[in-house]
Scaffold this active site. Sequence first.
Site, PDB file in Angstrom:
ATOM      1  CB  CYS A  30      15.401  57.219  99.693  1.00  0.00           C
ATOM      2  SG  CYS A  30      16.626  58.529  99.485  1.00  0.00           S
TER       3      CYS A  30
HETATM    4  N1  MHO Z   1      18.269  59.193 105.354  1.00  0.00           N
HETATM    5  C1  MHO Z   1      18.622  58.355 104.252  1.00  0.00           C
HETATM    6  C2  MHO Z   1      17.745  58.586 103.055  1.00  0.00           C
HETATM    7  C3  MHO Z   1      17.749  59.964 102.531  1.00  0.00           C
HETATM    8  S1  MHO Z   1      16.456  60.123 101.461  1.00  0.00           S
HETATM    9  C4  MHO Z   1      16.539  61.648 100.816  1.00  0.00           C
HETATM   10  C5  MHO Z   1      20.058  58.596 103.900  1.00  0.00           C
HETATM   11  O1  MHO Z   1      20.643  59.558 104.383  1.00  0.00           O
HETATM   12  O2  MHO Z   1      20.612  57.821 103.133  1.00  0.00           O
HETATM   13  O3  MHO Z   1      15.279  60.104 102.314  1.00  0.00           O
END
Ligand code: MHO
Length: 207
Positions: A30
């Site tokens: 992420c």
């Molecule tokens: N879906 C995860 C990671 C976001 S990242 C921009 C969250 O909401 O924390 O992929």
Amino acid sequence: MTLTETQIREYDDRAMDSEATATATFGIGCFWGPDARFGAMDGVVRTRVGYAGGTKIDPTYHSLGDHTEVFQVEFDPDTIPYRDLLNQVFDSHNPQHQTRKTQYQNIVFAATEDQRAVLDEFLTTRGLTADGIGTRIEQLSRFYPAEDYHQKYKLRSVSSFMDAFEAAGYSDDELRESPIAAKLNGYAAGHDVAVAEDLSTPDHGTA
Ligand code: MHO
């Protein structure tokens, strides 16, 4: 006290021009976290997050296709050599492993022949080779900036800082490209930043 709009503008005016910096692009999961962590580092001047590594034209967060979340740093190579960035990147993921989900894959883009040479030498010192690891090693074909709400994600939750950027008249594009925003994004995420200005404790109240 919190940062003033004048301090924001002055910091960004003083920052190294994009023509003088080098650029590196990495994916290690992420992109919010590394955007903040690398932005906090001395010698990293600008950061941005986006999508790369795939073939889909104009990917978006919800229609990513075969792209991966990546972060891009503009850095002053005299302060932080590319090799130091590689050290941080390889300390932050397991190169013997690869994530199945393309969105979060570990990927190092060598932007130039120089970067590729430094990378190969770096891998050798770690007893690794580009062909023998799970981490993807690729040439960057195209970087698509992510949506505004993903840029400087941690900073966006600190209303006092965001108010100052608004007072300074920054657009979303300017915030993304702002050197002081890169530092404050790191600071908001709890990283140490070497900024001369006196920073208030981030107030994670209403954004
Ligand atoms: N879906 C995860 C990671 C976001 S990242 C921009 C969250 O909401 O924390 O992929």
